[in-house]
Structures are given as C-alpha cells and as structure tokens.
Motif scaffolding. Structure first.
Motif, short mmCIF file in Angstrom:
data_model
loop_
_atom_site.label_atom_id
_atom_site.label_comp_id
_atom_site.label_asym_id
_atom_site.label_seq_id
_atom_site.Cartn_x
_atom_site.Cartn_y
_atom_site.Cartn_z
N LEU A 19 14.80 10.12 -32.13
CA LEU A 19 15.87 8.61 -31.45
C LEU A 19 16.26 8.27 -31.68
N GLY A 20 17.78 8.23 -31.70
CA GLY A 20 19.07 6.31 -31.95
C GLY A 20 18.95 7.00 -33.92
N ALA A 21 19.63 8.34 -33.74
CA ALA A 21 18.70 8.33 -35.43
C ALA A 21 20.57 7.75 -36.74
N THR A 22 21.68 8.08 -35.80
CA THR A 22 22.86 7.50 -36.57
C THR A 22 22.58 5.74 -36.36
N ALA B 100 21.89 10.65 -30.84
CA ALA B 100 22.75 9.66 -31.23
C ALA B 100 23.63 9.02 -29.84
N HIS B 101 24.40 7.83 -29.87
CA HIS B 101 24.51 7.74 -28.47
C HIS B 101 26.54 7.94 -28.17
N ARG B 102 26.80 7.16 -28.81
CA ARG B 102 29.31 7.73 -29.14
C ARG B 102 28.82 8.04 -31.02
N GLN B 103 27.94 6.93 -31.93
CA GLN B 103 28.43 8.15 -33.38
C GLN B 103 28.52 8.92 -33.72
N ALA C 78 10.90 6.54 -32.19
CA ALA C 78 11.50 5.72 -31.10
C ALA C 78 12.36 4.78 -31.87
N ALA C 79 13.83 4.94 -32.56
CA ALA C 79 14.49 4.59 -33.02
C ALA C 79 15.98 4.35 -32.27
N ILE C 80 16.07 4.09 -31.17
CA ILE C 80 17.26 3.42 -29.39
C ILE C 80 17.01 1.86 -29.42
N VAL C 81 17.81 1.86 -29.24
CA VAL C 81 17.94 0.40 -29.10
C VAL C 81 17.84 -0.66 -27.99
N GLY C 82 17.43 -1.22 -27.60
CA GLY C 82 17.00 -1.54 -25.91
C GLY C 82 16.01 -0.89 -25.24
N ALA C 83 16.60 -1.04 -23.85
CA ALA C 83 15.96 -0.61 -22.35
C ALA C 83 16.36 0.92 -23.10
N ALA D 218 9.75 1.80 -33.25
CA ALA D 218 10.42 1.10 -33.68
C ALA D 218 11.34 -0.22 -32.24
N ASN D 219 11.22 1.13 -31.18
CA ASN D 219 12.38 0.48 -30.10
C ASN D 219 10.35 -0.38 -28.87
N LYS D 220 10.94 -1.82 -29.89
CA LYS D 220 10.31 -2.92 -29.22
C LYS D 220 11.00 -2.71 -27.63
N GLU D 221 11.45 -2.96 -27.22
CA GLU D 221 11.52 -3.18 -25.60
C GLU D 221 11.03 -2.05 -25.00
N ALA D 222 10.65 -1.04 -25.65
CA ALA D 222 10.04 -0.36 -24.45
C ALA D 222 8.67 -1.03 -24.35
N MET E 113 19.94 -4.52 -40.42
CA MET E 113 19.58 -4.46 -39.33
C MET E 113 21.19 -3.80 -38.21
N GLY E 114 20.68 -3.72 -36.89
CA GLY E 114 21.64 -3.04 -35.53
C GLY E 114 21.74 -4.43 -35.82
N ARG E 115 23.14 -4.58 -34.28
CA ARG E 115 24.10 -6.47 -34.11
C ARG E 115 23.15 -6.85 -33.21
N ASP F 201 12.37 -4.64 -47.35
CA ASP F 201 12.67 -2.94 -46.45
C ASP F 201 11.99 -1.60 -45.74
N MET F 202 13.12 -1.30 -44.40
CA MET F 202 11.81 -0.61 -43.20
C MET F 202 11.48 0.10 -43.87
N ARG F 203 11.56 1.08 -44.67
CA ARG F 203 11.61 2.16 -45.49
C ARG F 203 9.95 2.89 -46.15
P1 NAD Z 1 21.10 0.23 -34.52
O1 NAD Z 1 21.66 -0.55 -33.23
O2 NAD Z 1 21.27 0.10 -35.48
O3 NAD Z 1 20.44 1.56 -33.83
C1 NAD Z 1 20.96 2.02 -32.40
C2 NAD Z 1 20.50 3.65 -31.88
O4 NAD Z 1 19.92 4.19 -30.64
C3 NAD Z 1 21.82 4.29 -33.14
O5 NAD Z 1 21.24 5.78 -32.95
C4 NAD Z 1 22.24 4.59 -31.13
O6 NAD Z 1 23.37 5.57 -31.12
C5 NAD Z 1 21.25 4.60 -30.74
N1 NAD Z 1 21.61 3.70 -29.05
C6 NAD Z 1 22.44 2.96 -28.65
N2 NAD Z 1 22.04 2.93 -27.25
C7 NAD Z 1 21.89 4.11 -26.23
C8 NAD Z 1 21.82 4.34 -25.60
N3 NAD Z 1 22.13 3.55 -23.80
N4 NAD Z 1 21.48 6.01 -25.04
C9 NAD Z 1 21.17 6.18 -26.10
N5 NAD Z 1 20.83 5.92 -28.01
C10 NAD Z 1 21.55 4.64 -27.59
O7 NAD Z 1 19.92 -0.51 -34.24
P2 NAD Z 1 18.74 -0.79 -34.55
O8 NAD Z 1 18.64 -1.88 -35.86
O9 NAD Z 1 18.26 0.95 -35.74
O10 NAD Z 1 17.13 -0.76 -33.81
C11 NAD Z 1 16.35 0.26 -33.26
C12 NAD Z 1 15.45 0.14 -32.37
O11 NAD Z 1 14.77 -1.02 -33.83
C13 NAD Z 1 15.46 -1.52 -31.92
O12 NAD Z 1 14.62 -1.80 -30.82
C14 NAD Z 1 15.40 -2.49 -32.86
O13 NAD Z 1 14.50 -3.79 -32.60
C15 NAD Z 1 14.19 -1.66 -33.42
N6 NAD Z 1 13.86 -2.01 -35.04
C16 NAD Z 1 14.66 -2.00 -35.69
C17 NAD Z 1 14.98 -2.64 -37.12
C18 NAD Z 1 15.67 -2.36 -37.96
O14 NAD Z 1 15.11 -3.30 -39.15
N7 NAD Z 1 16.84 -2.45 -37.63
C19 NAD Z 1 13.38 -3.38 -37.75
C20 NAD Z 1 12.36 -3.57 -36.29
C21 NAD Z 1 12.39 -3.10 -35.57
#
Ligand code: NAD
Ligand code: MG
Length: 392
Positions: free
Chosen positions: A7-10, A35-38, A99-104, A123-127, A207-209, A268-270
């Motif tokens: 979830l949140g592959a892009t 993905a959402h929009r990409q 679980a790697a979608i950002v935000g709520a 990964a999605n800490k907001e949940a 990381m994401g913005r 490195d998150m990997r």
């Molecule tokens: P990102 O912005 O790079 O990617 C977000 C992904 O979520 C994208 O695939 C996007 O298409 C998808 N998305 C965005 N809005 C959406 C919506 N409304 N509905 C469905 N999909 C949606 O973010 P990221 O940096 O990969 O972070 C993802 C999550 O992992 C976040 O919760 C972040 O806190 C957590 N996290 C990230 C890192 C990191 O190194 N990037 C480290 C720890 C935790």
C-alpha cells in the motif's frame, strides 16, 4: 513464497520495499500495488512486478492506468478508491501487507489488514497515533503479526526481550533517537523564513515530503513517541528522546540492571524493511555494511523543546490520551500541507497544532467513528487557524 501487497507502492518506503523484494525473486511475489495519483510510476511498477491487482485514488486515474497497462500487455486488475484499497488489504491471496500510505489516509486499509490477520509491516505511523488502542486490539483479536518498519521502532523491536511479563518487567526505558533534522543548530530567529525545499532537505534520510517536514519540526519524533507507546505498551514517562545527529544508533532499550541494548546500522530504510519481510530470518537488503571506524564519533544530546515545540505538544497529547493524539495528527497534516503549498510559515505549524489542541476536544477514541469525527473536526479547526495565520 510470501505474497505481498504494498500500500503506497510509489512512495519512498514503497520504492525501498520493492527494491528489497527484487533482490529475492524466489522468496517474495508481489500480489497488489497501490498509489494515489502517480499513475505513470505505478504503471512502470506493474510492468516490472506483474501484480494481480493495482489500486489508484480515482476513476480517472484508473482509466489512465488501464490504457497504459493495456498498451503494455499487462493483465493486472485495476480498482480505485477506498473500498478497492481495503479489498486488496484483506485479500486472502496475500499473506503480508506493507502499510506505506502517508497520513490518515492509511488508517482504514491498514486496520483492515490487521483485522484480516495479516502479517502487517507498519510504516504508516499515523494509523497507530490516531487509533492505537483500536489497532492493537485488532492485531490481538485477529491474530495478525505486527512488524514495526519505522527505523526506531524496528530497532526497539530488535532490542526488547520476548513478550512475556516476566521479561518485560526488566525494561526501564525506551530511548528513541532522533537526528534533530536540518535545523538542529540553525539560529531560531531565522526559522520563520524557511522554504519547503530547505525543510525537506534531511541531512541523513531521503523520505517523502510530509515526513521530511515532520522531521524538521521534530513532530515526527513526537508521533513516534505515541507510536512507541502503543507498540510496546510503554507509558509516556518511560519513553525518552535523545538527539543523535549521525543516525547510526536507531534506538535503544535500557534495562533495570543498567544494560542498554541498541541497534545500529547505516541510515537506510531497506534494513528494517528486509527485517520485516523476512522475520524472523535475516536476508540481504542491499545496504552497505556499517563501518564504525569511518563513521567516527557518535554524539548524543537532549532535545531543546523551545526550538522543537512540536515534540512537547506530542508528549502533551499522549498524556491527555483519548482523541488528543488524533487531533494532534490531523492538525499537523493540515498545517504541513499548507506549509508545503507556501500558504503558511514553518513556525506556523507548531502554532496551528497548539491552537487546535487548546480548544476543547470531546470524543471517544474507543470507536473508529469517534476517532474519524475528531480527525474531521480538528482539520476544520486547523483550516480556520490557517486562514488567520495566512493573513498575518
Ligand atoms: P511518500 O509521500 O513518499 O509516499 C506516500 C505513498 O502513499 C505514495 O505511494 C502515495 O501514492 C500514497 N498516498 C498518498 N496519499 C494517499 C491517499 N490519500 N490515498 C491512498 N494512497 C495515498 O511517503 P513515505 O515517505 O514513503 O512515507 C510513507 C509512510 O511511512 C508515512 O506514514 C511515513 O510516516 C512512514 N515512514 C516513512 C519513512 C521514510 O523513510 N520515508 C520512515 C519511517 C516511516
Ligand atoms: Mg522514524
């Protein structure tokens, strides 16, 4: 062979996940990507990984994806919207969900995966911040396996003793490390002039913005304190934050006998992703080995709560309990988005979050409806404060 849904592959985590998956072709197969929009990026991933399902945010995006995949002869089934997202999260054909979608927006599908008893790589800490109790109850009741991917929580998970009250009683403290972000030493008088690109230029991590801005305000660490509270059943006064600018020690567990266990590695998150994917085994992650002699000095300092008011606000919300963390998270999402759009200043983020938290916060965190109502209400109030901040 593990079948994985991302979830949140892009996104940044999605990309790192697929990088690890690619290194172990006999071990992992990709079941679904979202993905959402990409659309272009998702189409490229579908061509490469040939998932059974792909999900995007809207019907329009689904149409675009369909055309791209048809032209490439890829037979991935395409869905869109929240229901499709939840459907792939619970699909019995996959055993693991990243679980790697950002935000709520990640809450519902992540919770659905837990309720379906999946192996959830979180990964999605907001949940957890929004609905920690509901989420942890779902994991327990439905026999899900919860593996923290956030690097700090993954480190703590690795350093904790087995989950038995006899062993856990010996844990004195959880110590979350934080890099301090790009503004750790910047003159506080200049913080109001920071641009979104400056805030997103993290010294150690790519990381994401949204999470990059959260790292710059240290709200990210605040959200992680709340995340740690739920993941490890730790009260607020047993969680400590320590600034460690080199991001080599990813977090620590202090024991009653004076021992401190830490997990180290290159930032490195990997590493945590590979750990979560293969758990309890260990596999290659493509991460270069840690060279401590080259890393040189590892330093630590106490965070300055005046410079980083968001960290204090998160501790306050955790202590207040109930829907306060969901309110904190929602107000922060609105404020960060407005900052990224250039509508408010960097220093307005903490002001808006504090303003929303100060207003009365009724509501129960025992039900998802209660949490989502608090989230909506906080977004509305943050929107009103935004307008007044923008006109200053
Ligand atoms: P990102 O912005 O790079 O990617 C977000 C992904 O979520 C994208 O695939 C996007 O298409 C998808 N998305 C965005 N809005 C959406 C919506 N409304 N509905 C469905 N999909 C949606 O973010 P990221 O940096 O990969 O972070 C993802 C999550 O992992 C976040 O919760 C972040 O806190 C957590 N996290 C990230 C890192 C990191 O190194 N990037 C480290 C720890 C935790
Ligand atoms: Mg983290």
């Amino acid at each position: 062979m593990r079948r994985i849904t991302v979830l949140g592959a892009t996104g940044s985590i999605g990309e790192s996940t697929l990088d690890v998956v690619k290194r172990h072709p006999g071990r992992y197969a990709v079941h679904a990507l979202t993905a959402h929009r990409q659309v272009d990026k998702l189409a490229a991933l579908c061509r490469e990984f040939r998932p059974a399902h792909a999900v995007v945010g809207t019907a329009e995006a689904a149409g675009e994806l369909e055309a791209l995949l048809k032209a490439a002869g890829v037979k991935t089934e395409i869905g869109y919207g929240e229901a499709a997202l939840e459907a792939v999260a619970v699909d019995p054909a996959a055993d693991s969900v990243m679980a790697a979608i950002v935000g709520a927006a990640g809450l519902r599908p992540t919770l659905a995966a837990a309720r379906a008893g999946k192996r959830v790589l979180l990964a999605n800490k907001e949940a957890l911040v929004m609905s920690g109790r509901i989420f942890m109850d779902a994991v327990r009741e439905h026999g899900a396996t919860l593996l923290p991917i956030d690097s700090e929580h993954n480190a703590i998970f690795q350093c904790l003793p087995p989950e038995d009250p006899r062993y856990r009683a010996g844990v004195a403290k959880i110590v979350l490390t934080a890099s301090g972000g790009p503004f750790r030493t910047r003159d506080p008088a200049t913080l109001h002039d920071i641009s979104p690109d400056e805030a997103c230029a993290h010294p150690n991590w790519v990381m994401g913005r949204k999470i990059s801005v959260d790292s710059a305000t240290m709200m990210n660490k605040g959200l992680e304190v709340i995340e740690a509270h739920w993941l490890f059943a730790a009260p607020a006064d047993r969680i400590e934050v320590l600034i460690h600018p080199q991001s080599i020690v990813h977090s620590m567990v202090a024991y009653a006998d004076g021992s401190v266990l830490a997990q180290l590695g290159n930032p490195d998150m990997r590493t945590p992703i590979a750990y979560g994917l293969a758990y309890p085994e260990r596999t290659h992650a493509g991460v270069s080995p840690l060279d401590l002699a080259r890393a040189g000095a590892l330093t630590f300092e106490t965070p300055d709560l005046e410079r980083f008011p968001c960290l204090g606000l998160a501790f306050d919300a955790l202590r207040a309990g109930g829907v306060a963390p969901a309110i904190l998270n929602a107000a922060n999402e609105v404020a960060v988005e407005a900052f990224l759009q250039g509508r408010v200043r960097f220093t307005d983020i903490a002001r808006i979050v504090a303003g929303v938290l100060e207003q009365a916060s009724e509501g129960s965190a025992d039900t998802l409806d209660g949490v989502l109502a608090a989230d909506r209400d906080a977004r509305r109030r943050a929107g009103a404060l935004l307008d007044s901040a923008a006109s200053c």
